[in-house]
Design a protein around this motif. Sequence first.
Motif, PDB file in Angstrom:
ATOM      1  N   SER A  20       0.807  -1.219   0.000  1.00 50.72           N
ATOM      2  CA  SER A  20       0.000   0.000   0.000  1.00 50.72           C
ATOM      3  C   SER A  20       0.839   1.268   0.000  1.00 50.72           C
ATOM      4  CB  SER A  20      -0.929   0.005   1.213  1.00 50.72           C
ATOM      5  OG  SER A  20      -0.185   0.100   2.421  1.00 50.72           O
ATOM      6  N   GLY A  21       2.076   1.199   0.516  1.00 48.84           N
ATOM      7  CA  GLY A  21       2.881   2.398   0.632  1.00 48.84           C
ATOM      8  C   GLY A  21       2.441   3.315   1.753  1.00 48.84           C
ATOM      9  N   VAL A  22       1.579   2.853   2.637  1.00 48.16           N
ATOM     10  CA  VAL A  22       1.048   3.667   3.726  1.00 48.16           C
ATOM     11  C   VAL A  22       1.879   3.424   4.974  1.00 48.16           C
ATOM     12  CG1 VAL A  22      -0.971   4.138   5.159  1.00 48.16           C
ATOM     13  CG2 VAL A  22      -1.256   3.564   2.732  1.00 48.16           C
ATOM     14  N   ARG A  23       2.211   4.520   5.654  1.00 53.50           N
ATOM     15  CA  ARG A  23       2.986   4.453   6.891  1.00 53.50           C
ATOM     16  C   ARG A  23       2.210   5.120   8.015  1.00 53.50           C
ATOM     17  NH1 ARG A  23       6.237   4.667   2.627  1.00 53.50           N
ATOM     18  NH2 ARG A  23       8.147   3.385   2.645  1.00 53.50           N
ATOM     19  N   PRO A  24       2.557   4.833   9.271  1.00 50.62           N
ATOM     20  CA  PRO A  24       1.817   5.462  10.391  1.00 50.62           C
ATOM     21  C   PRO A  24       1.832   6.974  10.350  1.00 50.62           C
ATOM     22  CG  PRO A  24       3.148   3.625  11.184  1.00 50.62           C
ATOM     23  CD  PRO A  24       3.518   3.823   9.744  1.00 50.62           C
ATOM     24  N   SER A  25       2.925   7.560   9.893  1.00 44.99           N
ATOM     25  CA  SER A  25       2.997   9.029   9.845  1.00 44.99           C
ATOM     26  C   SER A  25       2.002   9.594   8.833  1.00 44.99           C
ATOM     27  CB  SER A  25       4.417   9.463   9.481  1.00 44.99           C
ATOM     28  OG  SER A  25       4.808   8.909   8.228  1.00 44.99           O
ATOM     29  N   ASP A  26       1.716   8.845   7.761  1.00 46.67           N
ATOM     30  CA  ASP A  26       0.748   9.325   6.774  1.00 46.67           C
ATOM     31  C   ASP A  26      -0.654   9.392   7.358  1.00 46.67           C
ATOM     32  OD1 ASP A  26       2.759   9.473   4.867  1.00 46.67           O
ATOM     33  OD2 ASP A  26       2.459   7.397   4.228  1.00 46.67           O
ATOM     34  N   LEU A  27      -1.017   8.386   8.146  1.00 46.85           N
ATOM     35  CA  LEU A  27      -2.370   8.361   8.704  1.00 46.85           C
ATOM     36  C   LEU A  27      -2.558   9.370   9.822  1.00 46.85           C
ATOM     37  CD1 LEU A  27      -3.090   4.511   8.765  1.00 46.85           C
ATOM     38  CD2 LEU A  27      -3.497   6.172   6.949  1.00 46.85           C
ATOM     39  N   LYS A  28      -1.476   9.717  10.509  1.00 44.71           N
ATOM     40  CA  LYS A  28      -1.603  10.700  11.589  1.00 44.71           C
ATOM     41  C   LYS A  28      -1.983  12.066  11.055  1.00 44.71           C
ATOM     42  CE  LYS A  28       1.525   8.500  14.900  1.00 44.71           C
ATOM     43  NZ  LYS A  28       2.807   8.616  15.649  1.00 44.71           N
ATOM     44  N   ARG A  29      -1.496  12.423   9.871  1.00 46.57           N
ATOM     45  CA  ARG A  29      -1.841  13.722   9.286  1.00 46.57           C
ATOM     46  C   ARG A  29      -3.017  13.612   8.318  1.00 46.57           C
ATOM     47  NH1 ARG A  29       0.541  13.926   4.166  1.00 46.57           N
ATOM     48  NH2 ARG A  29       2.124  12.314   3.763  1.00 46.57           N
ATOM     49  N   GLY A  30      -3.755  12.528   8.384  1.00 39.48           N
ATOM     50  CA  GLY A  30      -4.885  12.332   7.483  1.00 39.48           C
ATOM     51  C   GLY A  30      -6.146  13.050   7.939  1.00 39.48           C
ATOM     52  N   GLU A  31      -7.159  13.001   7.077  1.00 42.42           N
ATOM     53  CA  GLU A  31      -8.454  13.619   7.360  1.00 42.42           C
ATOM     54  C   GLU A  31      -9.380  12.597   8.030  1.00 42.42           C
ATOM     55  OE1 GLU A  31      -9.508  16.627   6.903  1.00 42.42           O
ATOM     56  OE2 GLU A  31      -7.950  17.554   5.663  1.00 42.42           O
ATOM     57  N   GLU A  32     -10.468  13.113   8.619  1.00 36.67           N
ATOM     58  CA  GLU A  32     -11.490  12.237   9.169  1.00 36.67           C
ATOM     59  C   GLU A  32     -12.212  11.497   8.041  1.00 36.67           C
ATOM     60  OE1 GLU A  32     -12.091  11.530  12.251  1.00 36.67           O
ATOM     61  OE2 GLU A  32     -10.642  12.951  13.093  1.00 36.67           O
ATOM     62  N   PHE A  33     -12.662  10.278   8.340  1.00 38.67           N
ATOM     63  CA  PHE A  33     -13.304   9.469   7.302  1.00 38.67           C
ATOM     64  C   PHE A  33     -14.568  10.136   6.767  1.00 38.67           C
ATOM     65  CE2 PHE A  33     -16.549   6.405   6.093  1.00 38.67           C
ATOM     66  CZ  PHE A  33     -15.882   5.683   5.117  1.00 38.67           C
ATOM     67  N   GLU A  34     -15.380  10.724   7.640  1.00 35.65           N
ATOM     68  CA  GLU A  34     -16.629  11.334   7.199  1.00 35.65           C
ATOM     69  C   GLU A  34     -16.374  12.487   6.226  1.00 35.65           C
ATOM     70  OE1 GLU A  34     -15.767  10.786  10.260  1.00 35.65           O
ATOM     71  OE2 GLU A  34     -17.259   9.455  11.198  1.00 35.65           O
ATOM     72  N   VAL A  35     -15.299  13.253   6.481  1.00 37.43           N
ATOM     73  CA  VAL A  35     -14.982  14.378   5.604  1.00 37.43           C
ATOM     74  C   VAL A  35     -14.580  13.875   4.223  1.00 37.43           C
ATOM     75  CG1 VAL A  35     -13.464  16.369   5.268  1.00 37.43           C
ATOM     76  CG2 VAL A  35     -14.300  15.799   7.568  1.00 37.43           C
ATOM     77  N   VAL A  36     -13.703  12.878   4.189  1.00 37.63           N
ATOM     78  CA  VAL A  36     -13.247  12.322   2.904  1.00 37.63           C
ATOM     79  C   VAL A  36     -14.401  11.667   2.166  1.00 37.63           C
ATOM     80  CG1 VAL A  36     -11.694  10.635   1.846  1.00 37.63           C
ATOM     81  CG2 VAL A  36     -10.903  12.022   3.772  1.00 37.63           C
ATOM     82  N   GLN A  37     -15.221  10.941   2.895  1.00 37.41           N
ATOM     83  CA  GLN A  37     -16.366  10.264   2.264  1.00 37.41           C
ATOM     84  C   GLN A  37     -17.302  11.286   1.614  1.00 37.41           C
ATOM     85  OE1 GLN A  37     -19.474   8.842   4.854  1.00 37.41           O
ATOM     86  NE2 GLN A  37     -19.583   6.878   3.766  1.00 37.41           N
TER      87      GLN A  37
END
Length: 613
Positions: free
Chosen positions: A201-218
């Motif tokens: 996936s290429g996803v790391r923990p640091s990427d998810l920490k600066r991510g958006e809330e699921f409801e906003v992205v959805q």
Amino acid sequence: MVNKKPKNSKEHANDTGSKATQQLLKNQGTMKTKKKRKFKPAGIIQDKPKDSLHKLVSNVRRSKDEVSSNWQAFLASGQLPKSSKPVSKKIAPQSNTSIKEDSNRQGFSKPSHKAVAVIPEAPTVDFTSDDSYVTELDPKTEAQKHELTRCIAMDCEMVGVFDGKESILARVSLVNQHGECVYDRFVKPKEKVADYRTKVSGVRPSDLKRGEEFEVVQREVAAILDGRILVGHALRNDMKVLLINHPPKMIRDTSRFRLFRNITNGRTPSLKKLAQEILGVTIQTGEHSSVEDAKATMQLYNLYQKEWEEHRMQKKVKRRKNAIAAAVGQSKTWAKSKKTFKAKKALRKKREEEGAPKQVPHTIESLRVPDETTVHITDEKQLEIEKDHELDELSTYFSQEVEPKVLITYCDNPLKKTRIFGRELTRIIPNSISLYRNRSGTKKICQSAIREGFTDVIIINEDMRQPNGLLLIHLPNGPTAHFRLSNVRITPELKRNHREITHHRPEVILNNFTTRLGLTVSRMLASLFHFDPQFKGRRAVTFHNQRDYIFFRHHRYEFKNGKRVALRELGPRFTMKLRSLQHGTFDSKTGEYEWTSEGRRHEIETSRRKFFL
């Protein structure tokens, strides 16, 4: 003036676009959309200024070293096809993309009408036009390359939760028809991540920490896709983690296109193979990138857009032709059958005028294969059969020397319906009791019943919470009959009350038992009831044999006048089919069978018109 703190993070995320949305709602009103049976509108989509689009896609990363492939070299080669015709017809856009309400374990809620950013309406698509495949691949300015087009490619990356096998959304990327990324977001997980799947996936923990809330992205993704053609590879998995729906006619899945599946001989092709075989691009060599995969699917669609849309139109026309042909064929069949019916009716009327005897229709019973053991009243062997009955094990009952006494028991640990069925049999059969077997064997039960003076034992078996078998043992010397039970309906299921059953001894009616085997079975069933019925109770018990199925009914009759009789079913009702008839009491190891259906299925079912009872 200090603004009040929002109640939750969701309101805080929506605060930037809420004022503009409310102002637009006041000026323009809520847009009405045609109701669909399956898809619900995701939200309120309105026209917006040009600046708001740049606000939505301003955080998109476009670094050259983001992808692990030769994609940049491919884009520089200029292989994008150019459009030749504008779209001739336009229809009003409809809001069809919907967000699922029944969220899974993460407990996602349905988004409110406050959009994070107001998205411009999608270009209209005319699916009935021959020019619907024309694309918008010639932007006049560099800024138009980053605008939303009528076709959007999507790809998602997932991470594993719980045991690592269940997936949730980690990243979603959207690419327009020019190959430019217009949306790219990481998503904060709602559950503890068990496997980041970084190698894929290429996803790391640091990427998810600066991510958006699921409801906003959805909500943002649903607003962008609303009214647009969605392109992707195996989109079912992406929409599953996003918890959104999209109309099937607006989906272009590269894993399902017929021409692409021919590359793998009909099997589902991988995106890596399609990009290598068709585009000449090597992707997914290391960590996957959702931007890179979305660009690959969009380029595949651009190259084969004309063939794709023409193929869809041919399938639609073919379905319409098949529907018309089926309707025409049905009308022709109806007209032909009507003509045949009229001809038969005229022929029947002509025969009646000529005085010909009325024809009797053929049935399975009328075409029954004759059985050599069938008993006829006028047969010369009738006297021999009566002498055999005088010497068999049931003769003491029919000579009224012994009064019947019946023990009813069950299999081990019977369930509710089986217990109720046994108790109802005790109300029907006079001088009978119902007892639990307490894990006793059948032979032991027979020995104890003989000591207690019982003449018959009935054992009710069950399967899948339903009575499915009945073992009838005549004491002390047999015979033993094993029946299969089906269609058991107890008194409550017939909407009757057991209090309607009186204590009077019922009359017994045995119908259509014509062979020697049928007579033996009917005599065993008759010996359960007292030989002296009480007509005052007006109760009748019927065992009706039809095609070797024995139907049991229990009625009370009432004389309305000299000609009419009314019947009221008291219950229960069930159907029996003989499986075996054994000499003596039950013995599964050394018992001698007079008749059995076990292991004789092909011999018994050689003809549907041969019956044994």
